[in-house]
Write a protein that holds these residues in place. Sequence first.
Motif, mmCIF file in Angstrom:
data_model
loop_
_atom_site.group_PDB
_atom_site.id
_atom_site.type_symbol
_atom_site.label_atom_id
_atom_site.label_comp_id
_atom_site.label_asym_id
_atom_site.label_seq_id
_atom_site.Cartn_x
_atom_site.Cartn_y
_atom_site.Cartn_z
ATOM 1 N N MET A 1 0.846 -1.182 0.000
ATOM 2 C CA MET A 1 0.000 0.000 0.000
ATOM 3 C C MET A 1 0.888 1.242 0.000
ATOM 4 S SD MET A 1 -3.015 1.167 2.619
ATOM 5 C CE MET A 1 -4.089 -0.142 2.109
ATOM 6 N N LEU A 2 0.492 2.224 -0.765
ATOM 7 C CA LEU A 2 1.243 3.476 -0.869
ATOM 8 C C LEU A 2 0.647 4.535 0.051
ATOM 9 C CD1 LEU A 2 1.509 3.663 -4.747
ATOM 10 C CD2 LEU A 2 3.314 2.966 -3.167
ATOM 11 N N THR A 3 1.500 5.330 0.661
ATOM 12 C CA THR A 3 1.031 6.478 1.434
ATOM 13 C C THR A 3 0.924 7.661 0.484
ATOM 14 O OG1 THR A 3 2.031 5.665 3.470
ATOM 15 C CG2 THR A 3 1.540 8.019 3.365
ATOM 16 N N LEU A 4 -0.295 8.113 0.275
ATOM 17 C CA LEU A 4 -0.577 9.253 -0.590
ATOM 18 C C LEU A 4 -0.826 10.460 0.287
ATOM 19 C CD1 LEU A 4 -1.205 10.501 -3.373
ATOM 20 C CD2 LEU A 4 -3.583 9.778 -3.018
ATOM 21 N N GLN A 5 0.045 11.448 0.175
ATOM 22 C CA GLN A 5 -0.130 12.667 0.943
ATOM 23 C C GLN A 5 -0.813 13.722 0.079
ATOM 24 O OE1 GLN A 5 3.804 13.463 2.553
ATOM 25 N NE2 GLN A 5 3.283 12.309 4.404
ATOM 26 N N ILE A 6 -1.870 14.278 0.614
ATOM 27 C CA ILE A 6 -2.637 15.327 -0.045
ATOM 28 C C ILE A 6 -2.286 16.613 0.681
ATOM 29 C CG2 ILE A 6 -4.960 16.128 -0.605
ATOM 30 C CD1 ILE A 6 -5.616 12.922 -0.306
ATOM 31 N N ILE A 7 -1.546 17.474 -0.003
ATOM 32 C CA ILE A 7 -0.963 18.656 0.621
ATOM 33 C C ILE A 7 -1.768 19.887 0.217
ATOM 34 C CG2 ILE A 7 1.121 20.077 0.808
ATOM 35 C CD1 ILE A 7 2.706 17.451 0.174
ATOM 36 N N ALA A 28 -9.904 9.465 -2.945
ATOM 37 C CA ALA A 28 -8.661 8.706 -2.774
ATOM 38 C C ALA A 28 -8.762 7.691 -1.636
ATOM 39 C CB ALA A 28 -7.498 9.668 -2.537
ATOM 40 N N ALA A 29 -9.473 8.038 -0.574
ATOM 41 C CA ALA A 29 -9.584 7.138 0.578
ATOM 42 C C ALA A 29 -10.329 5.849 0.234
ATOM 43 C CB ALA A 29 -10.268 7.856 1.734
ATOM 44 N N LYS A 30 -11.139 5.884 -0.807
ATOM 45 C CA LYS A 30 -11.879 4.689 -1.238
ATOM 46 C C LYS A 30 -11.040 3.781 -2.131
ATOM 47 C CE LYS A 30 -16.218 7.147 -0.894
ATOM 48 N NZ LYS A 30 -17.129 8.016 -1.604
ATOM 49 N N ASP A 31 -9.855 4.223 -2.495
ATOM 50 C CA ASP A 31 -8.959 3.460 -3.362
ATOM 51 C C ASP A 31 -8.044 2.615 -2.481
ATOM 52 O OD1 ASP A 31 -6.795 2.648 -5.057
ATOM 53 O OD2 ASP A 31 -7.346 4.245 -6.452
ATOM 54 N N ASP A 170 -8.255 8.817 -12.890
ATOM 55 C CA ASP A 170 -7.130 8.666 -13.815
ATOM 56 C C ASP A 170 -5.822 9.028 -13.126
ATOM 57 O OD1 ASP A 170 -5.879 8.193 -16.348
ATOM 58 O OD2 ASP A 170 -5.936 10.352 -16.763
ATOM 59 N N MET A 171 -5.844 10.105 -12.369
ATOM 60 C CA MET A 171 -4.662 10.541 -11.642
ATOM 61 C C MET A 171 -4.251 9.495 -10.603
ATOM 62 S SD MET A 171 -4.063 14.207 -9.767
ATOM 63 C CE MET A 171 -5.201 13.942 -8.431
ATOM 64 N N LEU A 172 -5.202 8.946 -9.871
ATOM 65 C CA LEU A 172 -4.900 7.921 -8.880
ATOM 66 C C LEU A 172 -4.313 6.669 -9.522
ATOM 67 C CD1 LEU A 172 -8.002 8.340 -6.559
ATOM 68 C CD2 LEU A 172 -5.618 8.848 -5.969
ATOM 69 N N ASN A 173 -4.841 6.284 -10.693
ATOM 70 C CA ASN A 173 -4.287 5.120 -11.395
ATOM 71 C C ASN A 173 -2.823 5.331 -11.748
ATOM 72 O OD1 ASN A 173 -6.663 3.627 -11.297
ATOM 73 N ND2 ASN A 173 -7.389 4.418 -13.260
ATOM 74 N N LEU A 175 -0.716 7.556 -10.370
ATOM 75 C CA LEU A 175 0.076 7.654 -9.143
ATOM 76 C C LEU A 175 0.346 6.270 -8.559
ATOM 77 C CD1 LEU A 175 -1.564 10.750 -7.442
ATOM 78 C CD2 LEU A 175 0.859 10.535 -8.052
ATOM 79 N N ALA A 176 -0.634 5.376 -8.631
ATOM 80 C CA ALA A 176 -0.437 4.017 -8.118
ATOM 81 C C ALA A 176 0.634 3.285 -8.922
ATOM 82 C CB ALA A 176 -1.754 3.247 -8.139
ATOM 83 N N ASP A 177 0.566 3.412 -10.242
ATOM 84 C CA ASP A 177 1.552 2.736 -11.097
ATOM 85 C C ASP A 177 2.965 3.259 -10.842
ATOM 86 O OD1 ASP A 177 -0.494 1.279 -12.227
ATOM 87 O OD2 ASP A 177 -0.580 2.461 -14.077
ATOM 88 N N PHE A 178 3.136 4.573 -10.956
ATOM 89 C CA PHE A 178 4.460 5.154 -10.765
ATOM 90 C C PHE A 178 4.906 5.040 -9.310
ATOM 91 C CE2 PHE A 178 3.748 6.903 -14.899
ATOM 92 C CZ PHE A 178 5.005 7.139 -15.420
#
Length: 190
Positions: A1-7, A28-31, A170-173, A175-178
């Motif tokens: 799992m990735l930590t996604l920071q929303i700044i 994002a929290a639902k992903d 699309d952005m979350l997809n 970000l998850a890949d990279f």
Amino acid sequence: MLTLQIIIGSVRQGRGGASVAEWFTDIAAKDARFQTEVVDLAALNLPIMDEPNHPRLQQYTHEHTKRFSEIIARGDAYVFVTTEYNYAIPGALKNALDYLGPEWAGKPMCAVAYGGISGAARAVEDLRRVAVALKMIPLVQGVVCPLYAQQRDDEGRFHGNPTQIEAAHDMLNTLADFGAVLKARRLAAL
């Protein structure tokens, strides 16, 4: 799992960024690929950069810098929620970016931009240039919210339209890949 920071990049009183960030955070929290963490620069209340040493050295002398470094180092990917001040990112966001160095490096970033008719497009380009200098990986995907105030309800909550919701996914997809590839690379280097 990735930590996604929303700044949240604006600290101005009455700012719209908190409501836009809340909307995006809900998506994002639902992903399941992400653990989300909101980093609110207003709550951090960083002073104007006051460290005596260059950030690349990570020889921080102030507790607020050490705390901020720990927070940002936890992130695997970043989404900056930003508006536009005079064709650029808000000063508080630039100041926060300048505080650190290696903590940002090698991690993907995108933006959710909100504002007037331009939707803060110029600020996003400004942000990408700074991100490159900090060795982040700026991705093309993003969400643009022009005239965002028209999408707020009576309580001030932002509601994205179908195009913005699709762009967020699309952005979350991406970000998850990279994010996964870059996290594996960072871990392998340890």
